[in-house]
Every structure is written in structure tokens, then in C-alpha cells.
Design a protein around this motif. Structure first.
Motif, PDB file in Angstrom:
ATOM      1  N   ASN A   3       6.745  -6.485  20.020  1.00 19.51           N
ATOM      2  CA  ASN A   3       7.111  -6.148  18.641  1.00 19.51           C
ATOM      3  C   ASN A   3       8.320  -5.224  18.666  1.00 19.51           C
ATOM      4  N   ASP A   4       9.481  -5.780  18.333  1.00 20.76           N
ATOM      5  CA  ASP A   4      10.713  -4.992  18.316  1.00 20.76           C
ATOM      6  C   ASP A   4      11.130  -4.599  16.902  1.00 20.76           C
ATOM      7  N   THR A   5      10.225  -4.694  15.961  1.00 18.09           N
ATOM      8  CA  THR A   5      10.540  -4.258  14.604  1.00 18.09           C
ATOM      9  C   THR A   5      10.780  -2.750  14.599  1.00 18.09           C
ATOM     10  N   LEU A   6      11.917  -2.336  14.079  1.00 17.75           N
ATOM     11  CA  LEU A   6      12.287  -0.926  14.042  1.00 17.75           C
ATOM     12  C   LEU A   6      12.246  -0.405  12.614  1.00 17.75           C
ATOM     13  N   TYR A   7      11.592   0.718  12.427  1.00 15.61           N
ATOM     14  CA  TYR A   7      11.667   1.445  11.165  1.00 15.61           C
ATOM     15  C   TYR A   7      12.409   2.752  11.417  1.00 15.61           C
ATOM     16  N   ILE A   8      13.575   2.888  10.807  1.00 19.90           N
ATOM     17  CA  ILE A   8      14.255   4.182  10.801  1.00 19.90           C
ATOM     18  C   ILE A   8      13.752   4.931   9.577  1.00 19.90           C
ATOM     19  N   VAL A   9      13.190   6.112   9.790  1.00 22.12           N
ATOM     20  CA  VAL A   9      12.630   6.885   8.682  1.00 22.12           C
ATOM     21  C   VAL A   9      13.355   8.220   8.575  1.00 22.12           C
ATOM     22  N   MET A  10      13.587   8.630   7.325  1.00 26.97           N
ATOM     23  CA  MET A  10      14.289   9.885   7.051  1.00 26.97           C
ATOM     24  C   MET A  10      13.635  10.609   5.885  1.00 26.97           C
ATOM     25  N   PRO A  11      13.363  11.901   6.013  1.00 28.55           N
ATOM     26  CA  PRO A  11      13.035  12.712   4.833  1.00 28.55           C
ATOM     27  C   PRO A  11      14.325  13.084   4.113  1.00 28.55           C
ATOM     28  N   ALA A  12      14.249  13.229   2.804  1.00 30.42           N
ATOM     29  CA  ALA A  12      15.441  13.619   2.038  1.00 30.42           C
ATOM     30  C   ALA A  12      15.048  14.591   0.939  1.00 30.42           C
ATOM     31  N   TYR A  13      15.710  15.735   0.926  1.00 29.16           N
ATOM     32  CA  TYR A  13      15.478  16.728  -0.128  1.00 29.16           C
ATOM     33  C   TYR A  13      16.821  17.253  -0.621  1.00 29.16           C
ATOM     34  N   ASN A  14      17.127  16.992  -1.890  1.00 27.37           N
ATOM     35  CA  ASN A  14      18.383  17.439  -2.504  1.00 27.37           C
ATOM     36  C   ASN A  14      19.606  17.024  -1.687  1.00 27.37           C
ATOM     37  N   GLU A  15      19.679  15.734  -1.384  1.00 24.27           N
ATOM     38  CA  GLU A  15      20.779  15.210  -0.566  1.00 24.27           C
ATOM     39  C   GLU A  15      21.658  14.238  -1.357  1.00 24.27           C
ATOM     40  N   GLU A  16      21.800  14.454  -2.663  1.00 25.95           N
ATOM     41  CA  GLU A  16      22.582  13.511  -3.457  1.00 25.95           C
ATOM     42  C   GLU A  16      24.039  13.420  -2.997  1.00 25.95           C
ATOM     43  N   ASP A  17      24.567  14.476  -2.399  1.00 24.07           N
ATOM     44  CA  ASP A  17      25.952  14.449  -1.935  1.00 24.07           C
ATOM     45  C   ASP A  17      26.119  13.720  -0.603  1.00 24.07           C
ATOM     46  N   ASN A  18      25.028  13.564   0.131  1.00 20.85           N
ATOM     47  CA  ASN A  18      25.087  12.947   1.455  1.00 20.85           C
ATOM     48  C   ASN A  18      24.522  11.535   1.503  1.00 20.85           C
ATOM     49  N   ILE A  19      23.608  11.218   0.620  1.00 19.97           N
ATOM     50  CA  ILE A  19      22.723  10.083   0.844  1.00 19.97           C
ATOM     51  C   ILE A  19      23.468   8.745   0.923  1.00 19.97           C
ATOM     52  N   GLN A  20      24.487   8.555   0.125  1.00 19.97           N
ATOM     53  CA  GLN A  20      25.203   7.280   0.152  1.00 19.97           C
ATOM     54  C   GLN A  20      25.902   7.065   1.486  1.00 19.97           C
ATOM     55  N   ASN A  21      26.572   8.086   1.997  1.00 23.92           N
ATOM     56  CA  ASN A  21      27.248   7.964   3.290  1.00 23.92           C
ATOM     57  C   ASN A  21      26.255   7.760   4.421  1.00 23.92           C
ATOM     58  N   VAL A  22      25.131   8.460   4.367  1.00 25.84           N
ATOM     59  CA  VAL A  22      24.120   8.334   5.425  1.00 25.84           C
ATOM     60  C   VAL A  22      23.546   6.920   5.448  1.00 25.84           C
ATOM     61  N   ILE A  23      23.267   6.367   4.287  1.00 29.68           N
ATOM     62  CA  ILE A  23      22.760   4.989   4.224  1.00 29.68           C
ATOM     63  C   ILE A  23      23.795   4.020   4.786  1.00 29.68           C
ATOM     64  N   ALA A  24      25.050   4.202   4.400  1.00 27.71           N
ATOM     65  CA  ALA A  24      26.122   3.328   4.897  1.00 27.71           C
ATOM     66  C   ALA A  24      26.258   3.413   6.418  1.00 27.71           C
ATOM     67  N   GLN A  25      25.985   4.587   6.995  1.00 26.12           N
ATOM     68  CA  GLN A  25      26.100   4.780   8.435  1.00 26.12           C
ATOM     69  C   GLN A  25      24.932   4.162   9.198  1.00 26.12           C
ATOM     70  N   TRP A  26      23.714   4.280   8.655  1.00 24.85           N
ATOM     71  CA  TRP A  26      22.522   3.886   9.407  1.00 24.85           C
ATOM     72  C   TRP A  26      22.005   2.487   9.080  1.00 24.85           C
ATOM     73  N   HIS A  27      22.300   1.953   7.912  1.00 26.88           N
ATOM     74  CA  HIS A  27      21.799   0.619   7.563  1.00 26.88           C
ATOM     75  C   HIS A  27      22.257  -0.459   8.549  1.00 26.88           C
ATOM     76  N   PRO A  28      23.487  -0.430   9.060  1.00 30.54           N
ATOM     77  CA  PRO A  28      23.886  -1.464  10.021  1.00 30.54           C
ATOM     78  C   PRO A  28      23.015  -1.527  11.267  1.00 30.54           C
ATOM     79  N   VAL A  29      22.368  -0.428  11.628  1.00 35.55           N
ATOM     80  CA  VAL A  29      21.504  -0.425  12.814  1.00 35.55           C
ATOM     81  C   VAL A  29      20.316  -1.358  12.607  1.00 35.55           C
ATOM     82  N   VAL A  30      19.576  -1.172  11.511  1.00 38.79           N
ATOM     83  CA  VAL A  30      18.402  -2.029  11.281  1.00 38.79           C
ATOM     84  C   VAL A  30      18.830  -3.457  10.938  1.00 38.79           C
ATOM     85  N   ASN A  31      19.950  -3.606  10.281  1.00 37.57           N
ATOM     86  CA  ASN A  31      20.447  -4.938   9.945  1.00 37.57           C
ATOM     87  C   ASN A  31      20.770  -5.724  11.214  1.00 37.57           C
ATOM     88  N   ARG A  32      21.328  -5.044  12.197  1.00 39.68           N
ATOM     89  CA  ARG A  32      21.670  -5.700  13.471  1.00 39.68           C
ATOM     90  C   ARG A  32      20.427  -6.057  14.271  1.00 39.68           C
TER      91      ARG A  32
END
Length: 243
Positions: A3-32
Motif C-alpha cells: 500500500n503506497d497510498t500517501l496522506y500528507i497531513v498538515m495542521p493549520a491555524y491562522n495561516e490565510e497568508d500562507n495556505i495558498q502557496n503551501v498547497i501549491a508547493q505540496w499538492h504536486p507530491v501527492v498528485n505525482r
């Protein structure tokens, strides 16, 4: 069955200034990786628009899942995230934070070694998050050595790849509301002689926003955790005697 299914998990608290960039950076990992892999971000009762921004991005990023929950703190949210990933069939769970301080490019060397180790953790060899944080890490290392008898280079790094079936056994020892949950994940895994490895990673300054945990809070949490560490160490010893 592998089973090579990967879940990348992140806690987020008051990260509205970061969250879009972080998603853009990490989403390609699970997509690949594919195999039903997901990037799941857990909004921990933020007071800003973190969750709204996450939800709005789900249509743009097909492997993204935005979850929300009442505020309970970083450690408790990590535990909640681990159990969520286990319940949804993850073969591997990778945890990092949503403040943009870690580098997705450094994930791949961990993934290549996934069959060799049950727990792989980054140690912050190149740090840009301030000297006070370095001091806290060194003190924590000393406390772990004194209480658990283990010398762990960096027990609390938010950059860890874990085999799900092994993580499940470790979580049995950790209280649901424990703030330093990742410290215990590292320490219990070493104490139980699981296959563990530490690899150097870079650790950048947060991309935007403010850290919700200051040095005074860290010291207070650390003092409270000492007594909890002792209780858990006793539980581990009793478990080892019974097994």
C-alpha cells in the motif's frame, strides 16, 4: 498487499497568508504519487479565513481535502490528522506544517527509502527560525535523554514520513490532547526499537503571518510535559514486560 497510498497531513491555524502557496508547493507530491494519495489540511479553529481559502482551492487541486475542527492546539490536531489518515486507508503518512518552512523537494529522498524504515524524520541542520527555537530543541533533547534514556537529535521536527501500521501501535500510548505529540511519536518509536532514521533538512523562516506559539508558551508546555513523559515512560516499561 503493498500500500503506497500517501496522506500528507498538515495542521493549520491562522495561516490565510500562507495556505495558498503551501498547497501549491505540496499538492504536486501527492498528485505525482497517485494511488489515491491526498493532501489533507486540518483547520484548527482559525480566527481568520484559512478554512475558506482551503475550501475554495479544492476545485483547483483534485487531491486536496480541506477539513475543519474546533481549536485544540498543534499536537492534538496532529493526532487527529494521523487517525483520520489511518481511517481512510493511508499506507504512509507524512506530516509537515502549513507555514511554508519546509521544502517539498526534500521529501523525495525520504520516499525512496520508505521500505527501509518505519519512521523517517528530518532533523533541522540548516535552521532559519531563530536562536530561541534552537535552544528549545537542545533542552528537549536533554529532557528526553534524562527521562526516556534515548538520545534523539530532533524529536519534534514537522517533517516526518511514517508507515501507517507502525504509527498505529505508537499512537496507543499518546493521550488525545497531548501537545508535544510528535515528540512522543519519535521517542516511542525509538524506545520500541522500530526502524527509525533521521535525515538533514533545511528549515526556512515562515513565509508570512505570525507564529502562534511564543517562547513563554513553549516553556510552560515543556514543564507540563515532563510529568506526562514520566507516566508514558512507565507505561512503555510495563508494556515491554508484558510482551
Amino acid at each position: 498487499m503493498k500500500n503506497d497510498t500517501l496522506y500528507i497531513v498538515m495542521p493549520a491555524y491562522n495561516e490565510e497568508d500562507n495556505i495558498q502557496n503551501v498547497i501549491a508547493q505540496w499538492h504536486p507530491v501527492v498528485n505525482r504519487i497517485g494511488e489515491g494519495s491526498r493532501l489533507v489540511i486540518f483547520n484548527d479553529g482559525s480566527k481568520d479565513r484559512t478554512y475558506e481559502k482551503m475550501k475554495a482551492l479544492e476545485s483547483q487541486y483534485p487531491c486536496l481535502i480541506a477539513e475543519t475542527k474546533p481549536n485544540s492546539g498543534h499536537g492534538s490536531t496532529c493526532l487527529y490528522a494521523y487517525r483520520y489518515a489511518l481511517e481512510h486507508g493511508a499506507g504512509y503518512i507524512f506530516q509537515t506544517d502549513s507555514d511554508g518552512q519546509t521544502n517539498p523537494d526534500e521529501f523525495w529522498s525520504f520516499w525512496e527509502k520508505r521500505e527501509l524504515y518505519d519512521f523517517q524524520t528530518g532533523y533541522r541542520k540548516f535552521r532559519e527560525d531563530g536562536y530561541s527555537r534552537v535552544v528549545v530543541t537542545k533542552v528537549l533533547r536533554m529532557v528526553i535523554r534524562l527521562i526516556f534514556g534515548e538520545n534523539i537529535i530532533d524529536a519534534n521536527t514537522p517533517f516526518r514520513l511514517m508507515r501507517s501500521e507502525k504509527l498505529k501501535t505508537v499512537l496507543e500510548f499518546i493521550p488525545d490532547d497531548f501537545f508535544l505529540s510528535n515528540v512522543l511519536v519519535s521517542t516511542i518509536a525509538v524506545k520500541r526499537k522500530e526502524r527509525c532514521a533521521w535525515h538533514p533538512i533545511t528549515f526556512k523562516p515562515r513565509q508570512a503571518g505570525n507564529n502562534s506559539i511564543n517562547l513563554r508558551k513553549i516553556i510552560k508546555i515543556g514543564l507540563k510535559s515532563v510529568s506526562d513523559f514520566r507516566k508514558i515512560n512507565r507505561a512503555l516499561k510495563y508494556k515491554n514486560k508484558d510482551s
